[in-house]
Design an enzyme around this catalytic site. Structure first.
Site, PDB file in Angstrom:
ATOM      1  N   CYS A 189       0.344  -1.433   0.089  1.00 13.16           N
ATOM      2  CA  CYS A 189       0.144  -0.500  -0.301  1.00 13.16           C
ATOM      3  C   CYS A 189       0.557   1.287   0.032  1.00 13.16           C
ATOM      4  CB  CYS A 189      -0.853   0.167   1.401  1.00 13.16           C
ATOM      5  SG  CYS A 189      -1.892   1.153   1.289  1.00 13.16           S
ATOM      6  N   PRO A 190       0.693   2.705  -0.855  1.00 12.44           N
ATOM      7  CA  PRO A 190       0.212   2.505  -1.623  1.00 12.44           C
ATOM      8  C   PRO A 190      -0.332   1.720  -2.941  1.00 12.44           C
ATOM      9  CG  PRO A 190       0.570   4.496  -1.361  1.00 12.44           C
ATOM     10  CD  PRO A 190       1.371   3.623  -0.601  1.00 12.44           C
TER      11      PRO A 190
END
Lengths: 312, 78
Positions: free
Chosen positions: B16-17
């Site tokens: 993430c991201p």
């Protein structure tokens, strides 16, 4: 600008203008603590803060540990002036001393994990209960949208946590196990190709149901868990859960009853957690949950009661 | 485009991201109604990305565990 003390230091004016003015050290100045419920500042208010901090302070604002804002560097003789300017900007001074403090909330309203409109609930708590009245000691309320409890409701005098208890619709479940991955506490397993929830291990965060790609999970039981007696500092106490799956109005009622019970039963300089220990958890629970269906009262186990203690 | 001829995106190595960024970039490449198969790691990616795709109106065609990873097949919203 000078102030006529006889006009200024009357109890009425002190309440209106001095609560929330915090003396800062090393200078003859004050910091204006502003009420920022749930930590939401509008663009208009930010513009006002910039203008007021230049006009009355030194062009700075401080962020407090409870999502508040303070404007430091204010001279005492400008209190009436800045009080009026703050009122014009639509903001009021926050509590200090033995009073209710501004209600804190996480961003549960917009957070993917949130089970609750935390902003709205925090504002409603402020509107109904934060009246500036003097209490035995400070009184803090925090709202969290899920079991992650980012706003630390268990470490406030009163804490509310949004919960969503999952249930599997077995006919729609393909056993893909995304829910198993979403669970932080290993409370979901796949048994014979279907998701099964371990009730004892589930804290009703609802993340499994939110992650389910096939809508094979519902959350038939939702609401608010209520914690009381938490605090943090030189002494620490983790709040004890006294009620569960409350509807919004039930939770608001309980906050009001707890505050009134504390006002009537608390000794001076004693936080709610200490008052509850003196009175006994059972008596406190009965006093503040009266009228609420018994299935919403949390059963206070000996382990829970033993854990509700003062730590140094 | 059928699920068999779907474009394939492997984000098992991303965190993430970038997991979601890679998915968005790949979805930009397939046309409306097109099908994308995404290989993603167990844990946080599979707990959040299928949900995000569904929330945004794409259709989840299949979600299957492949050992320590998941295969998520999605049809881009028309």
């Amino acid at each position: 600008m000078s102030v006529d003390p006889s006009e200024f230091y009357t109890p009425k004016v002190i309440d209106a203008q001095l609560t929330g003015m915090i003396k800062t050290v090393g200078e003859n100045k004050y910091s204006a603590r502003l009420k920022v419920p749930a930590g939401i500042l509008t663009a208009g208010l930010l513009e006002s803060l910039a203008r007021l901090s230049r006009a009355y302070g030194r062009g700075e604002v401080y962020l407090t540990a409870r999502l508040g804002v303070e404007i430091p560097g204010i001279s005492g003789d400008r209190f009436p002036e800045i009080s009026r300017a703050l009122a014009d900007a639509g903001v009021s001074l926050a509590g200090c001393g033995p009073r209710m403090r501004t209600t804190v909330a996480c961003k549960g309203t917009v957070c993917p994990h949130g089970n609750l409109d935390t902003f709205q609930l925090a504002w409603e708590i402020e509107r109904r209960f934060n009246d500036g009245a003097v209490l035995p000691h400070k009184f803090k309320v925090a709202v969290a949208g899920c079991a992650s409890t980012c706003s630390k409701p268990q470490l406030n005098d009163v804490g509310l946590v949004g919960v969503a208890e999952p249930a599997v619709r077995a006919e729609a479940c393909t056993g893909c196990s995304v829910c198993v991955e979403a669970c932080h506490l290993d409370a979901v397993r796949i048994v014979d190709g279907k998701a099964v929830i371990d009730r004892a291990g589930c804290v009703a965060c609802g993340d499994c149901a939110k992650a389910c790609p096939l809508a094979a999970m519902d959350t038939p039981r939702t609401g608010l868990h209520l914690f009381a007696g938490g605090r943090w500092g030189r002494e620490r106490q983790v709040g004890i859960r006294i009620a569960e799956f409350l509807a919004g109005e039930e939770a608001l009622d309980a906050v009001g009853r707890i505050k009134a019970w504390y006002r009537d039963n608390g000794a001076r300089k004693e936080r709610l957690g200490q008052t509850v220990l003196r009175a006994g958890v059972g008596r406190f629970q009965a006093a503040v949950l009266g009228g609420l269906p018994r299935e919403k009262w949390t059963r206070i186990t000996p382990e829970a009661e033993a854990g509700f203690r003062v730590m140094r | 485009m059928s699920a068999e001829s779907a474009a394939i995106l492997d984000i098992t190595g991303e965190v993430c991201p970038m997991t979601l960024v890679r998915v968005r970039m790949a979805l930009d490449e397939v046309g409306p109604g097109g099908v994308l198969r995404i290989l993603m790691a167990a844990g946080e990616p599979v707990a959040s990305i299928p949900r995000t795709l569904k929330d945004e109106g794409h259709e989840l065609l299949a979600v299957e565990r492949r050992g320590d990873a998941f295969s998520v097949t999605v049809r881009k919203r028309p």
